[in-house]
Design a protein around this motif. Sequence first.
Motif, short mmCIF file in Angstrom:
data_model
loop_
_atom_site.label_atom_id
_atom_site.label_comp_id
_atom_site.label_asym_id
_atom_site.label_seq_id
_atom_site.Cartn_x
_atom_site.Cartn_y
_atom_site.Cartn_z
N SER A 142 0.84 -1.20 0.00
CA SER A 142 0.00 0.00 0.00
C SER A 142 0.87 1.25 0.00
O SER A 142 0.60 2.22 -0.71
CB SER A 142 -0.93 0.00 1.22
N PHE A 143 1.93 1.22 0.78
CA PHE A 143 2.85 2.36 0.82
C PHE A 143 3.48 2.59 -0.54
O PHE A 143 3.58 3.71 -1.02
CB PHE A 143 3.94 2.10 1.87
N ASP A 147 -0.95 4.52 -1.19
CA ASP A 147 -2.19 4.40 -0.41
C ASP A 147 -1.83 4.40 1.07
O ASP A 147 -1.75 3.35 1.72
CB ASP A 147 -2.91 3.10 -0.80
N CYS A 148 -1.63 5.60 1.60
CA CYS A 148 -1.18 5.69 2.99
C CYS A 148 -2.26 5.26 3.98
O CYS A 148 -1.95 4.70 5.03
CB CYS A 148 -0.72 7.12 3.30
N ALA A 151 -1.98 1.59 4.04
CA ALA A 151 -0.72 1.18 4.67
C ALA A 151 -0.83 1.27 6.19
O ALA A 151 -0.41 0.35 6.91
CB ALA A 151 0.42 2.06 4.17
N ILE A 152 -1.39 2.37 6.68
CA ILE A 152 -1.52 2.53 8.13
C ILE A 152 -2.39 1.43 8.72
O ILE A 152 -2.07 0.83 9.76
CB ILE A 152 -2.10 3.92 8.46
N GLU A 171 8.17 3.57 6.93
CA GLU A 171 7.03 3.67 6.02
C GLU A 171 5.77 4.05 6.78
O GLU A 171 4.99 4.90 6.33
CB GLU A 171 6.85 2.34 5.28
N CYS A 175 3.71 7.63 6.34
CA CYS A 175 2.28 7.67 6.03
C CYS A 175 1.50 8.44 7.09
O CYS A 175 0.58 9.19 6.76
CB CYS A 175 1.74 6.25 5.87
N GLN A 179 -0.74 11.72 6.29
CA GLN A 179 -2.17 11.67 6.61
C GLN A 179 -2.55 12.69 7.68
O GLN A 179 -3.70 12.72 8.13
CB GLN A 179 -2.55 10.27 7.07
N ARG A 473 -0.93 11.02 -6.27
CA ARG A 473 -0.45 9.84 -5.59
C ARG A 473 1.02 9.57 -5.93
O ARG A 473 1.83 9.29 -5.05
CB ARG A 473 -1.29 8.62 -6.01
N GLN A 476 3.11 11.92 -4.07
CA GLN A 476 3.26 11.54 -2.67
C GLN A 476 4.29 10.43 -2.50
O GLN A 476 5.08 10.44 -1.56
CB GLN A 476 1.91 11.10 -2.09
N ALA A 480 7.58 10.68 -0.31
CA ALA A 480 7.91 9.70 0.72
C ALA A 480 9.31 9.15 0.50
O ALA A 480 10.07 8.95 1.45
CB ALA A 480 6.88 8.57 0.70
#
Length: 494
Positions: A142-143, A147-148, A151-152, A171, A175, A179, A473, A476, A480
């Motif tokens: 996800s990271f 898709d944070c 991921a979280i 990671e 995220c 967020q 995305r 981002q 990251a």
Amino acid sequence: MRPLVTYSVAKMIFTAVTAVLLPAQLTAQLEGDDANTVAHQLQQNNNAQAVATADKILATRPSDCRVLTLRGIALSREGQISSAQDSFDRALRSCPGSLPALEGAAQIAYSNRSPAAAGLLHRILLLQPDDQTSHAMLGSLSFQHGDCAGAIEHFERSLPLVDKSVEAQRELGACLFFQGEQQKAVEVFQRIAQKDPSEKKLLQLAFVEWKSKDLDGAISTLQPLLTSNSDSKAFSLAAQVAEEKGDTPRAVEWLRTALLKDPGNVANYLLFATISFNHASYQVGIDVVESGIRQSPDAAKLYLARGVLQVQLSHYGEAVADFEKAHALDPKLSFVEDAMGMIRSQQHDPAGSLAIFQQQAALNPQDPLLQYLYAEALAHENGSDSEQNSSKAIAAVKKALELEPGYQPARDLLCTLLLKTNQFTQVIDQAGIALQRDPTDQAALYQEIQAQRRLGNKEALQTLVKRLEELKRQQQVAQAQYLLEDANTNRSSP
């Protein structure tokens, strides 16, 4: 460049699972079956013999998913990944709900970064919703895909594994930061730095503290680096934090140290120019930027920065020469975004700027940059004749594009001006040209979205919005990577 996602912890644990647990699981299933011999050979690490035994069984039972799974494990241990994957795939065709086969296939797909990995892991979670290994893997996937939120969620359901991996923790921290959960992000990076107070880890923590508005915390984190023989990044970051705290003398002191430590770092000269601009110390800024130009004579942004400072001193001829040089070195350079408020600034006479650009554009009608600068000045000139200024600006920027069709900032400006004057169809046409030249041009895409919205084209609008979301995305993901890998703290955002 290193890959954004490292997969370290989940891969390590998944390897252990397939090496030990899968044979044990299948042994229990195969009690009394001749396939039990394959499982026993696997437990004895006789992998080649296990493959041979499995092949004999499969000659008469080619769809036996248990034997196919054991064979896949043996082949993967032997490094025959493609054959192992084929064996797991055959097992899943016979037994779609086989957990061992799913885990074996997911391991290979994950290690190979195959698009199939996420689907396989979700199938595992349907059978075992609390499987931490699958959640850890999906967190990293996800990271990787920006898709944070996902991921979280997955990382928080596999915290015992995440806590064993610095990569997974970083990671998760990144995220949380993106967020908007800054305090949680700070706590994650604090734990990382406590275990490993290396320069890179401290820089990452200080950066997150700074961007979370814990300025005192950021300075405190940097203090050990500022009193040791650290490189320029620590001093550059400290200078930015000090400037935000209002401690300009300390900011200048640390920034000068950064310049001495790394005289070839263009970003530090630009930062000094910004501070000089903000405090109306234009000549000081020019002097420092000129030092940078001597070090990096091909750095377009240094000429742009010097030109901006020259404008503040009403040295318009020198400024135009610098802008021309910057444009020659980097034709894609956006003067609006990178000129530190050249036109929009309240610290100089905008009417004077407009007059000089108008004069220079008239004297040099075949110069695309001057036509563009004149259009920019017109676009940001306020007054009762704003409609007339917009028309003149459109004419000037069209002239710039006629002379240099590939000048992307000028194309973006034209889209903005056309939207401002309600010429929506033309906005769409010009944005299409811009996006054909640069599919990542978010400015043009945003203007086209606004035009389609005003025209009521809902279907086209939905497609464009999805495209913009995908670009954001990707941005981002790049941010990251910057935060986690580069730790290049000279920039203003992660």
